[in-house]
Design a protein around this motif. Structure first.
Motif: not given
Length: 239
Positions: A206-211, A163-164, A129-130, A226-227
């Protein structure tokens, strides 16, 4: 993954760093638990498939409804019981049969990103899950859907939901919840598609995201958490 339209320049001038994204994921754990509590229900005792089918068996309408719900059950995926479904419906149970598993099991197999005019991006879910590194990229201003493939075994899973939560530079920019539904065990994977969304556009989008995504049921049992990281670019990444 509909992004908050209030994402303005002033709010997004914080330095972009993957470490900030990671910290935001860790700090979100408490809020994620609070979100889950909104769905917490007081449920009755859990039943095996045998018990589900025997309960209220004298009620014709309920019996037909259960047959419709469980008509696709593959009993090879039901703990300990491998004979055909009609044995559940019409044949007496044998005393020495292996006891059926109570707990349902859900395996999230893959995530697909579906965008008009483009091949689907199919992302298998890692066993741990990673996902390692950047998981995927999206084009700014593009329309897309998320499609999940998953398998259910052992017993009926009730109220499976997704959920996210998304962060950019440490700021929460989006939170999504989606009810998948109730599913009986079967060998073939199920698929569920989330309604179409559009990625934000512009310099600050634009750019990086974490979820972080979670899949839980009505009993609040978590089947996957899951991240991952993704980015939004001017154009789709070259395959």
């Amino acid at each position: 993954m509909v992004f908050d339209e209030t994402m303005e320049a002033g709010a997004l001038e914080t330095k972009t760093s993957e470490s900030a994204n990671q910290v935001s994921i860790d700090e979100s754990s408490h809020s994620a638990v609070e979100d889950d509590e909104e769905y917490k229900l007081e449920l009755g005792p859990q039943l095996t498939l045998k018990e589900h089918l025997e309960k209220d068996k004298d009620d014709e309408s309920l019996r037909r409804w259960k047959e419709q719900l469980l008509g696709t059950v593959d009993l090879e995926n039901v703990g300990g019981l491998g004979f055909p479904l009609y044995h559940f419906q019409y044949q007496p149970f044998l005393e020495d049969q292996t006891e059926e598993t109570l707990e349902p099991e859900v395996k999230i197999i893959s995530l697909s990103i579906v965008s008009p005019g483009r091949p689907d991006i199919v992302l298998p879910i890692p066993e741990d899950g990673k996902p390692k590194g950047l998981w995927f990229s999206l084009e700014e201003g593009s329309r897309y859907k998320l499609k999940f493939s998953f398998q259910v075994s052992n017993n009926i899973v009730s109220g499976l939901r997704y959920s996210n939560t998304v962060w950019k530079t440490g700021l929460k920019v989006d939170s999504t919840k989606e009810m998948f539904g109730t599913f009986s065990p079967q060998a073939e994977p199920y698929t569920h598609e989330i309604p179409e969304e559009t990625t934000p556009s512009g310099f600050f989008a634009r750019g990086s995201y974490a979820a972080r995504s979670k899949f839980v049921d009505d009993d609040n049992k978590c089947y996957l958490e899951i991240g991952y990281t993704f980015d939004i670019r001017k154009e789709w990444a070259t395959p």
